[in-house]
Design a protein around this motif. Structure first.
Motif, short mmCIF file in Angstrom:
data_model
loop_
_atom_site.label_atom_id
_atom_site.label_comp_id
_atom_site.label_asym_id
_atom_site.label_seq_id
_atom_site.Cartn_x
_atom_site.Cartn_y
_atom_site.Cartn_z
N SER A 123 77.66 124.20 -28.43
CA SER A 123 79.11 124.43 -28.38
C SER A 123 79.62 124.35 -26.95
CB SER A 123 79.45 125.79 -28.99
OG SER A 123 79.00 125.84 -30.33
N TRP A 132 84.60 129.51 -21.84
CA TRP A 132 84.18 128.76 -23.03
C TRP A 132 83.29 129.63 -23.91
CZ3 TRP A 132 82.54 123.89 -19.86
CH2 TRP A 132 83.69 123.12 -19.57
N PHE A 151 83.31 132.33 -33.56
CA PHE A 151 82.10 132.48 -34.36
C PHE A 151 81.97 133.87 -34.99
CE2 PHE A 151 79.66 129.06 -31.76
CZ PHE A 151 79.99 128.09 -32.69
N CYS A 187 79.72 120.83 -25.88
CA CYS A 187 80.90 120.13 -26.43
C CYS A 187 82.11 120.36 -25.53
CB CYS A 187 81.20 120.63 -27.85
SG CYS A 187 80.04 120.09 -29.10
N SER A 188 82.31 121.60 -25.13
CA SER A 188 83.44 121.91 -24.25
C SER A 188 83.30 121.21 -22.91
CB SER A 188 83.55 123.42 -24.05
OG SER A 188 83.84 124.06 -25.27
N VAL A 207 73.04 126.97 -31.07
CA VAL A 207 74.38 126.52 -31.45
C VAL A 207 75.38 126.84 -30.35
CG1 VAL A 207 76.28 126.90 -33.09
CG2 VAL A 207 73.95 126.56 -33.93
N TRP A 232 84.14 130.62 -27.73
CA TRP A 232 83.23 130.31 -28.84
C TRP A 232 82.78 131.58 -29.56
CZ3 TRP A 232 83.01 125.93 -31.18
CH2 TRP A 232 83.25 124.74 -30.50
#
Length: 180
Positions: A147, A97, A105, A150-151, A143, A101
């Motif tokens: 993130s 993950w 990004f 979220c995953s 952030v 990300w």
């Protein structure tokens, strides 16, 4: 002995002994499943498995082995998130993950090159992370944690939808693991 603040945080989050009938991992103590404890030579009852034994396993398998100590040197808050996720889902999951990300990004590779999503903390991942943080700073580390959460939340949703017995755990997973 308990000098690693990240491992101490994971131990606190994991808590003590649990043997829930819906948990496919079976008896677990301090976040260590019976299967893992046995693979390290533990022969006693899991209810008697010590915090010290758990600490040693967590530090080896969920800190040094996946390379979260190297992430800690760059972004401690991110290392905590990765170690905690790794304890719950396996280190490779969180690392992939992170890599994904970092790739999205990088502003179409304007800030740094894409990295291979291989579930390993190697030189490429560490370089991309460093370059990301040079560009985004402390805010960027936050952030990234959001993130990753979220995953992880998405994964919990999928686990509960895919096996209704996991509904026994999903609220606690979200409460205890998301937004540490």
């Amino acid at each position: 002995m308990f000098t690693n603040p990240v491992i101490n945080s994971v131990l606190k989050n994991e808590g003590g002994y649990v043997d829930h009938p819906n948990d496919t991992g079976g008896p677990t103590h301090w976040g260590i499943t019976e299967k893992t404890a046995r693979s390290y030579g533990y022969t006693g009852k899991m209810v008697d498995f010590t915090k010290e034994d758990a600490y040693l396993i967590l530090e080896k398998n969920y800190w040094y082995q996946p390379g979260f100590d190297k992430v800690y040197a760059i972004a401690p808050v991110l290392a905590l998130e990765l170690c905690d996720t790794g304890t719950n889902m396996g280190p490779v999951v969180g690392i992939k993950w992170l890599q994904r990300w970092l790739n999205v990004f990088n502003h179409e590779e304007a800030h740094y090159a894409d990295i291979t999503v291989d579930g390993k903390i190697g030189p490429g991942t560490l370089k991309a992370l460093t370059q990301f943080l040079e560009k985004r700073g402390t805010e960027g580390a936050g952030v990234l944690v959001i993130s990753l959460n979220c995953s992880q939340g998405q994964r919990y949703l999928e686990l509960a939808e895919g096996r209704t017995a996991n509904e026994s755990f999903v609220y606690g997973w979200m409460k205890g693991r998301i937004n540490l």
